[in-house]
Design a protein around this motif. Structure first.
Motif, mmCIF file in Angstrom:
data_model
loop_
_atom_site.group_PDB
_atom_site.id
_atom_site.type_symbol
_atom_site.label_atom_id
_atom_site.label_comp_id
_atom_site.label_asym_id
_atom_site.label_seq_id
_atom_site.Cartn_x
_atom_site.Cartn_y
_atom_site.Cartn_z
ATOM 1 N N UNK A 76 -35.313 -80.622 60.922
ATOM 2 C CA UNK A 76 -36.377 -79.830 61.526
ATOM 3 C C UNK A 76 -35.894 -79.022 62.728
ATOM 4 N N UNK A 77 -34.624 -79.199 63.109
ATOM 5 C CA UNK A 77 -34.060 -78.402 64.196
ATOM 6 C C UNK A 77 -33.886 -76.963 63.717
ATOM 7 N N UNK A 78 -34.341 -76.016 64.539
ATOM 8 C CA UNK A 78 -34.300 -74.608 64.137
ATOM 9 C C UNK A 78 -33.292 -73.840 64.980
ATOM 10 N N UNK A 79 -32.594 -72.933 64.318
ATOM 11 C CA UNK A 79 -31.634 -72.099 65.033
ATOM 12 C C UNK A 79 -32.358 -70.975 65.768
ATOM 13 N N UNK A 80 -31.776 -70.571 66.884
ATOM 14 C CA UNK A 80 -32.371 -69.529 67.722
ATOM 15 C C UNK A 80 -31.940 -68.160 67.197
ATOM 16 N N UNK A 81 -32.872 -67.260 66.949
ATOM 17 C CA UNK A 81 -32.497 -65.924 66.450
ATOM 18 C C UNK A 81 -31.544 -65.219 67.406
ATOM 19 N N UNK A 82 -30.469 -64.712 66.854
ATOM 20 C CA UNK A 82 -29.504 -63.968 67.651
ATOM 21 C C UNK A 82 -28.519 -64.824 68.412
ATOM 22 N N UNK A 83 -28.645 -66.124 68.271
ATOM 23 C CA UNK A 83 -27.780 -67.041 69.021
ATOM 24 C C UNK A 83 -27.190 -68.076 68.063
ATOM 25 N N UNK A 84 -25.885 -68.291 68.144
ATOM 26 C CA UNK A 84 -25.230 -69.360 67.388
ATOM 27 C C UNK A 84 -24.707 -70.393 68.387
ATOM 28 N N UNK A 85 -25.141 -71.641 68.236
ATOM 29 C CA UNK A 85 -24.759 -72.715 69.156
ATOM 30 C C UNK A 85 -23.850 -73.686 68.410
ATOM 31 N N UNK A 86 -22.642 -73.868 68.917
ATOM 32 C CA UNK A 86 -21.668 -74.753 68.275
ATOM 33 C C UNK A 86 -21.205 -75.802 69.274
ATOM 34 N N UNK A 87 -21.201 -77.043 68.837
ATOM 35 C CA UNK A 87 -20.715 -78.135 69.684
ATOM 36 C C UNK A 87 -19.337 -78.575 69.203
ATOM 37 N N UNK A 88 -18.410 -78.763 70.136
ATOM 38 C CA UNK A 88 -17.068 -79.262 69.838
ATOM 39 C C UNK A 88 -17.011 -80.724 70.262
ATOM 40 N N UNK A 89 -16.734 -81.606 69.311
ATOM 41 C CA UNK A 89 -16.807 -83.049 69.566
ATOM 42 C C UNK A 89 -15.454 -83.670 69.876
ATOM 43 N N UNK A 90 -14.671 -83.021 70.711
ATOM 44 C CA UNK A 90 -13.350 -83.560 71.018
ATOM 45 C C UNK A 90 -12.769 -82.831 72.212
ATOM 46 N N UNK A 91 -11.809 -83.480 72.864
ATOM 47 C CA UNK A 91 -10.992 -82.780 73.843
ATOM 48 C C UNK A 91 -10.216 -81.680 73.118
#
Length: 662
Positions: free
Chosen positions: A534-549
């Motif tokens: 149910x999490x929705x992406x924000x129009x015009x924005x891409x959010x990426x998480x990096x799970x490591x050093x």
């Protein structure tokens, strides 16, 4: 009042980067947007101070010298002696009530260890008395230096088989008995040196590189191998292979089927194995009957020895123990190789055996310490185990460690302190002095049955099933170690276990996970869209998480993976005729550190995004990362107003439409 978040303790001169309010920002801002929090930047740390901080956290995280602070010299001396010999500390509070529990536990584990020791010595290709020697001196040393209340010290099946296998690859134990014995003591000496060195230099984390899954597989394979080795005594076979793999063993067993099996031996072994397994079943069903399974091996030895003696079954082909040397441990200092061709071989074998023994003892100690809710000093344990093996090598003992079966019995019998080891040691002493002649007619089939019943518990099927459910890669490590031991050799299985464990760490480092984040409805929380549909992406924005050093080993992969995410998203948006991506937000809260290669990868990512007319934004970099971003001037390159405390702050700045909804 706006929230101020600092990366270090107050009073250390924290410098704050002021993320401009929306009224002064140069992009996508409205006056209705809430105040954007500040991101703290830690002060620059001197190189030497940073290095010493890393060393302290790696090797002295528990601050072992904290009890010595603000103490007089005499008090420091006393604390130092107590650190080496914990018995001087807890011994002051010892009382009769604790002794009552320890003497019962000590007598119980002694009844279990004596028959086991005789059998385990055979696994190491040694005469029976060496197994008894190894349950006399080492437990005494451990009682004075160890910090565990529950570990029962002595020879164990896995280490005995490992040692015997490695040693016989170098020297034939039948034709060169004296040299084989000397190499045994040499390996034991270096096993102790290895263990003590790891403890003194606080390198205990080395054994953690063998994962739990690998240990489960290794122990299970070793149990199968040990059980197969007992077919020689269980079936009364005279000529038996020295190889440990299942194919060689079964070929040896079936080739002797027509003329090598002895039916009287089989009857004795099968009868008492059934009795031992039934006793163990009773002990598991009713914890109050733990003593039944504990004394069952000694009862089996007594009854079978008496039966063979009165029937003279040895004349019918039943193999017996024969002579066991009487008297306590002779000195073996002059038998250790300190030079010559066998020195390096003894060192190599000792290191391997010492690490395996240490791994088993550490796992056992941690298990029972958690059950009784007390702290176990891992480094003190290593020093204690190392010291007892060094002393043991000089007193005709081979590698000893904590035994899981005896420790479990010790725990259930109500042990209170390491005095139970002293009681067990004294019983073994009396056995060596007065009772060894009574074991002359003990059939080898009984020893085989005792060992088989003991190693059954090492096969943990439930743990393997759980590993399969939790992590398939862990299951591969488990099965790799298992089949390596069973089908090749115990040392190859150990090598496979170590290699797969390292491979897992290596893959996790060079191929870290990344995830696309979306906004959870009616919150300011952003989570993985694959985990939260149910999490929705924000129009015009891409959010990426990096799970490591981000290090040299994975920096290029992370950059390319982010660009692949971006390309895939752009293609999907273009096909759906939706708004193109204008901002790429990298959530950096899991990024605990970054090196020069990581900074260069971010710079390359920034330049690549510029060509696509996409702005790079960072969210929640940690103190170490933030410091390096400023040291490299990367923060200035992308703009300090592009670094935010949270993803929500970044999104609210980059997406005015979402800011209005919030």
């Amino acid at each position: 009042m706006p929230l101020k978040v600092d990366s270090i303790d107050e009073g250390l001169g924290t410098k704050d980067i002021n993320i401009r309010s929306l009224s002064s920002s140069s992009h996508c801002q409205t006056q209705n947007t809430p105040y954007i929090h500040k991101v703290g930047v830690p002060p620059r740390q001197k190189l030497f101070k940073e290095f010493t901080s890393i060393v302290k956290e790696t090797f002295f995280a528990d601050d072992p010298l904290r009890s010595f602070k603000d103490q007089s010299k005499s008090r420091k001396f006393v604390l130092g002696i107590q650190a080496i010999f914990p018995i001087l500390e807890w011994g002051r509070y010892y009382n009769l009530t604790k002794f009552r529990g320890d003497i019962i536990a000590g007598l119980t584990i002694a009844s279990l260890c004596i028959p086991q020791d005789i059998g385990y010595a055979k696994l190491a290709n040694l005469k029976p008395q060496y197994g008894l020697y190894s349950s006399f001196v080492p437990p005494l040393v451990y009682a004075f230096m160890g910090s565990s209340r529950d570990i029962a010290i002595g020879p164990v099946a896995v280490v005995s088989l490992l040692l015997g296998t490695l040693l016989q690859n170098e020297i034939d134990p039948l034709t060169h008995q004296a040299e084989y014995l000397r190499l045994t003591f040499t390996a034991t000496f270096f096993a102790g040196i290895t263990q003590a060195t790891l403890g003194i230099f606080r390198l205990g984390f080395v054994i953690d590189f063998l994962s739990h899954a690998a240990i489960v597989g290794f122990m299970g394979g070793a149990a199968i191998t040990i059980g197969l080795q007992q077919l020689k005594g269980f079936l009364g076979i005279q000529n038996f292979t020295r190889k440990t793999d299942i194919i060689s063993v079964m070929r040896s067993v079936f080739s002797a089927a027509h003329h090598g099996w002895n039916w009287q031996t089989i009857v004795i072994g099968a009868s008492f194995l059934s009795f031992l397994l039934f006793a163990k079943y009773l002990g598991k069903r009713n914890k109050k009957l733990f003593w039944v399974s504990a004394i069952a091996p000694l009862i089996s030895v007594i009854l079978s020895t008496f039966f063979v003696y009165i029937t003279h079954a040895e004349k019918q082909g039943v193999q017996i123990v024969n002579h066991i040397a009487k008297g306590i441990n002779p000195s073996s200092v002059d038998k250790i190789y300190f030079s010559g061709q066998y020195l390096l071989k003894g060192f190599r074998i000792g290191v391997v055996a010492g690490l395996i023994a240490l791994t088993e003892a550490t796992a056992i100690g941690r298990t029972f310490a958690a059950m009784k809710d007390y702290q176990l000093d891992g480094n003190k344990e290593m020093v204690a185990l190392g010291a007892m093996n060094v002393v043991g090598s000089m007193t005709s003992c081979y590698v000893t460690t904590g035994s899981f079966s005896r420790s479990a019995v010790n725990y259930m019998a109500g042990c209170q302190t390491a005095v139970s080891n002293i009681v067990m040691s004294l019983v073994v002493f009396l056995t060596l002095e007065f009772l060894t002649p009574l074991f002359k007619y003990t059939p080898n089939a009984i020893l085989a049955a005792i060992i088989i019943s003991a190693v059954v518990g090492l096969i943990d099927i439930q743990a393997a099933i759980l590993i399969f459910k939790i992590d398939k890669f862990d299951f591969i490590a488990c099965m790799g170690a298992f089949f390596g031991v069973v089908f090749v050799s115990i040392e190859i299985g150990l090598l496979i276990a170590a290699l797969i464990s390292f491979a897992k760490i290596f893959l996790q480092v060079i191929r870290p996970r990344t995830a696309i984040l979306g906004k959870i409805p009616r919150t300011a929380v952003y989570r993985n869209i694959q985990q939260y549909p149910d999490a929705t992406q924000v129009p015009g924005v891409l959010i990426i998480r990096v799970d490591s050093a981000i290090y040299f080993s994975n920096s290029n992969y992370i950059k390319e993976r982010i660009l692949r995410w971006l390309t895939d998203e752009q293609e999907q948006l273009k096909a759906a005729c939706q708004q193109r991506i204008q901002f790429l937000i990298v959530e950096m809260s899991p990024v605990t550190d970054i090196d020069t290669s990581g900074i260069i990868a971010l710079e390359e990512l920034y330049r690549s995004l510029q060509k696509r007319d996409i702005q790079l934004v960072l969210a929640n970099p940690g103190p170490v990362v933030m410091h390096k971003l400023h040291s490299s001037d990367f923060a200035s390159t992308i703009g300090e107003d592009k670094i935010f405390l949270t993803v929500a702050d970044a999104v609210s700045t980059c997406s005015p439409k979402l800011a209005e909804e919030v």
